[in-house]
Design a protein around this motif. Structure first.
Motif, PDB file in Angstrom:
ATOM      1  N   TYR A  70      19.564 -78.345  20.861  1.00  0.00           N
ATOM      2  CA  TYR A  70      18.996 -77.412  21.709  1.00  0.00           C
ATOM      3  C   TYR A  70      17.573 -77.013  20.967  1.00  0.00           C
ATOM      4  N   MET A  71      17.768 -76.900  19.707  1.00  0.00           N
ATOM      5  CA  MET A  71      16.769 -76.310  18.723  1.00  0.00           C
ATOM      6  C   MET A  71      15.748 -77.433  18.616  1.00  0.00           C
ATOM      7  N   LYS A  72      16.492 -78.779  18.507  1.00  0.00           N
ATOM      8  CA  LYS A  72      15.637 -79.808  18.077  1.00  0.00           C
ATOM      9  C   LYS A  72      14.777 -80.198  19.359  1.00  0.00           C
ATOM     10  N   GLU A  73      15.249 -80.090  20.427  1.00  0.00           N
ATOM     11  CA  GLU A  73      14.505 -80.277  21.704  1.00  0.00           C
ATOM     12  C   GLU A  73      13.310 -79.347  21.729  1.00  0.00           C
ATOM     13  N   ARG A  74      13.580 -77.941  21.190  1.00  0.00           N
ATOM     14  CA  ARG A  74      12.366 -77.233  21.352  1.00  0.00           C
ATOM     15  C   ARG A  74      11.493 -77.319  20.078  1.00  0.00           C
ATOM     16  N   ASN A  75      11.725 -78.194  18.984  1.00  0.00           N
ATOM     17  CA  ASN A  75      11.043 -78.322  18.096  1.00  0.00           C
ATOM     18  C   ASN A  75      10.843 -77.491  16.871  1.00  0.00           C
ATOM     19  N   GLU A  76      11.999 -76.676  17.040  1.00  0.00           N
ATOM     20  CA  GLU A  76      12.017 -75.582  16.095  1.00  0.00           C
ATOM     21  C   GLU A  76      13.036 -76.113  14.829  1.00  0.00           C
ATOM     22  N   ASP A  77      12.273 -76.829  14.003  1.00  0.00           N
ATOM     23  CA  ASP A  77      12.895 -77.458  12.668  1.00  0.00           C
ATOM     24  C   ASP A  77      13.589 -76.575  11.706  1.00  0.00           C
ATOM     25  N   TYR A  78      13.023 -75.205  11.775  1.00  0.00           N
ATOM     26  CA  TYR A  78      13.594 -74.454  10.598  1.00  0.00           C
ATOM     27  C   TYR A  78      14.664 -73.805  11.174  1.00  0.00           C
ATOM     28  N   LYS A  79      14.926 -73.573  12.622  1.00  0.00           N
ATOM     29  CA  LYS A  79      16.264 -73.121  12.994  1.00  0.00           C
ATOM     30  C   LYS A  79      17.212 -74.184  13.066  1.00  0.00           C
TER      31      LYS A  79
END
Length: 651
Positions: free
Chosen positions: A145-154
């Motif tokens: 889910y976070m990868k999709e949103r491009n939130e690498d840190y998360k």
RNA sequence: GCUGCUGUAGCUCAGUCGGUAGAGCACUUCAUUGGUAAUGAAGAGGUUCGGCAGUUCAAGUCUGCUCAGCAGCUCCA
């Protein structure tokens, strides 16, 4: 299921009822002001479902504990605002802290104008009043889910959580953030906030990782509290030793002299010298210390034995080139090995111990360029350093004595209430970093714990903060910005005697390794002075004041008289001066900083007028009105009494 | 060491599109003497704008480097 409320009343609820449901059940008003819950003393989200019998407390926004929740929610709102304005900014982490909250972003540094724009955007978001919704996901799904949103840190944060962890998210409007909570029900609960500053901060606090842009802010339940907080910060800044100390001409720095090398000006020197004379006399006359004076630098050979050459070379000022020069020297970063050789000067009997060496010791440490700060982080400083060489059976008693001495010093300076005591322990998970057996560590720590308890000292325990050779007690204080500084440290050392081949001869005639205590009584003078400046805001106890009495003649015709008063005070050891300007300004006291001088002697004014000028002033009156010698005796006695290091508490 | 900000008279600061230094306080002198945070008038004060280079006819103003101060991060025997 039975829920016990704060007032003792009990409530029968179904399993799965949320904290918010309970609040609503009690009254709609309560639900409106509820910020969080407290289940058996633990702060929880309002959305938390109750699963067992428990004590439940509804935390309203008026409760100080709600601040944490308000601020955490404010940090989410800020993150949303930042992403609205700067869509490419990736979010990292954003917790609440003592004084507010922050959020780190992977984005170019934010300017003050950016912060103002973000603040405005936050206002818009809060006005919309979106509810915050919580939802959960299994770990793998959350990562995707976070990868999709491009939130690498998360993604990285989630990957560090256990395999079976259930990952929670919070959503307000279109903004979704990985978060454990707790949060308010609605962004409208953020009634007052302010973005205070921005700066760089390493991802996960690791200097080898990317530098992110951090924004600091603070939030409150109401505007008055926020205003109060900002005012307090402003007032604290006025006490900042780094401003006040320069303004009061206690110290200065010069660019061509260098960073971390403050010049102590005459007024500051008086204060440091007062402190030094006091401490040296106290230690030597009342606490059984003997004084040493050892070199400020030594050959590399010494540091090779002590281990500094291998472990601390970067922190030392090395003189000479190892490749070219036959001898290379380094300025000393501590006194330990020097005092060991004082001990090793001859053989010692068990009857001589304990030996308590102390030295007013100037040290040099090559701190990184960004670390220097006022008088608290410098490259050269002078510390009341000492080492006690003791028999193992004397260790506990001597350690206790060191702490008692520190306590006495802090009380005398009026600083005792500002400190926190820390038992710095080893880290059993990480035994390689330390020398010695686990059993010995545990035993030693228990001994120190007992000493602290016997002295009636409150303390916290910090795992992993010990020196490699033993546990220690650190005594910290907070500066005006709320930052912790170690002022004093007392270290337990059962190992270094081996390294330096130190011994004493016991009653059986055997050579035995002594134990040692590394200790200080008031820490280093520069840092302690800084602390005193901030504590007293420049209004020092009389005995420390660079200027104790100021003589003010109200007109020129009293000038000679004033000079004679001044001369007699000086002869009595009082630090006094005549204010030459006084004859021109009459008895109008223009200098708002005059109250930093504890005593003012007004000459020539009428008594009732003098009272208006200063509550602490002393009236001498016209020549002949009062016997001068009697007056001098009186004021000298008064100041002397306060100069025997009793604390003068001024309102 | 890293990110950002700052560096102009003793202090606090202004200086707009590069054109050749300004205010308030402090200081000095004179006048005044009941003005308890600031009496009135006049005057002096910057080797020229932290330092070194560069661009330009011209740099406080633009560029590079450097030193120092501040906030934060990291570090802190």
């Amino acid at each position: 299921m039975l829920v016990t409320l704060k007032d003792g009343s009990k409530l029968e609820v179904d399993k799965g009822t949320t904290v918010y449901d309970v609040a609503s059940g009690i009254s709609e008003g309560l639900a409106r002001v509820a910020a969080a819950g407290e289940i058996d003393g633990e702060l929880v989200d309002l959305r938390t479902e109750l699963t067992d019998d428990c004590d439940l407390n509804i935390i309203t926004t008026k409760d100080p504990k709600a601040l944490e929740v308000i601020r955490h929610t404010a940090s989410h709102v800020m993150a949303e605002a930042v992403q609205n304005l700067f869509p490419d900014a990736k979010v990292a982490i954003g917790p609440s802290i003592d004084t507010g909250f922050y959020y780190d972003f992977d984005h170019a540094p934010f300017s003050r104008e950016d912060l103002d724009a973000i603040e405005a955007e936050m206002k818009r978001i809060i006005k919309k009043g979106n509810p915050l919704e919580r939802f959960i996901m299994p770990r793998d799904e959350a990562i995707e889910y976070m990868k999709e949103r491009n939130e690498d840190y998360k993604v990285e944060l989630i990957q560090d959580l256990p395999e079976d962890a259930v990952i929670s998210f919070y959503k307000q409007g279109d903004f979704i953030d990985l978060c454990a909570g707790p949060h308010l029900m609605n962004t409208k609960g953020i009634k007052a906030y302010k973005l205070t500053s921005s700066s760089g901060a390493y991802w996960r606090g690791d200097e080898n990782r990317p530098m992110l842009s951090r924004i600091y802010g603070t939030a409150y339940d109401n505007k008055e509290d926020l205003k109060e907080h900002l005012k307090r910060m402003e007032e604290a800044r006025e006490k900042d030793h780094n401003r006040l100390g320069r303004e009061m001409e206690l110290f200065t720095t010069v660019d061509v002299i260098g960073q971390g090398l403050p010049l102590i000006l005459p007024k500051g020197t008086i204060m440091l010298q007062e402190l030094q004379r006091w401490i040296e006399d106290l230690e030597d006359n009342e606490w059984g210390y003997i004084r040493t004076r050892t070199p400020l630098f030594a050959k590399s050979d010494l540091y090779k034995i002590s281990g500094h050459w291998d472990h601390y070379k970067e922190g030392m000022f090395v003189m000479g080139d190892e490749e070219k020069d036959r001898e290379v020297f380094a300025l000393r970063p501590m006194t330990c090995p020097f005092q060991y050789y004082v001990y090793k000067n001859r053989q010692h009997s068990y009857r001589e111990l304990p030996l308590r060496y102390s030295e007013t010791s100037t040290l040099f440490r090559n701190e990184d360029s960004g670390e220097m700060h006022g008088l608290t982080r410098v490259r050269q400083f002078t510390i009341t350093e000492g080492h006690l060489i003791v028999r193992p059976d004397q260790m506990v008693e001597e350690f206790k004595g060191c702490l008692a001495l520190v306590k006495h010093c802090l009380e005398t300076l009026g600083l005792e209430s500002d400190v926190t005591y820390h038992l710095s322990r080893w880290d059993p998970e990480n035994p390689d970093k330390y020398e010695g057996e686990a059993e010995v560590w545990e035993q030693t720590e228990a001994s120190i714990r007992q000493v602290l308890t016997e002295l009636d000292i409150d303390f916290v325990e910090d795992v992993g903060e010990a020196a490699f050779y033993g546990p220690k007690v650190d005594i910290n204080t907070r500066n005006v910005y709320g930052k912790d500084d170690t002022m004093i440290t007392i270290q337990w050392d059962a190992l270094m005697a081996e390294r330096f081949d130190m011994y004493y001869v016991d009653e059986k005639g055997d050579k035995v390794r002594p134990y040692m205590i590394h200790r200080t009584s008031i820490g280093c003078y520069e840092r302690t002075l800084a602390w005193i400046i901030e504590k007293y805001g420049g209004l020092f106890p009389t005995w420390l004041c660079p200027e104790q009495v100021r003589v003010l003649p109200i007109s020129e015709k009293f000038m000679d008289y004033a000079e004679s008063v001044n001369a007699k005070l000086k002869k009595n050891g009082i630090r006094s001066s005549v204010d030459m300007r006084a004859e021109k300004i009459g008895y109008k006291i223009r200098d708002s900083r005059m109250n930093r001088v504890p005593y003012m002697v007004i000459i020539g004014a009428k008594e009732e007028e003098e009272k208006k000028i200063s509550v602490r002033s002393r009236y001498l009156g016209d020549e002949g009105q009062k016997d001068l010698d009697t007056f001098i005796d009186e004021i000298t006695k008064e100041i002397r009494e306060k100069t025997i290091r009793e604390i003068e508490v001024e309102e």
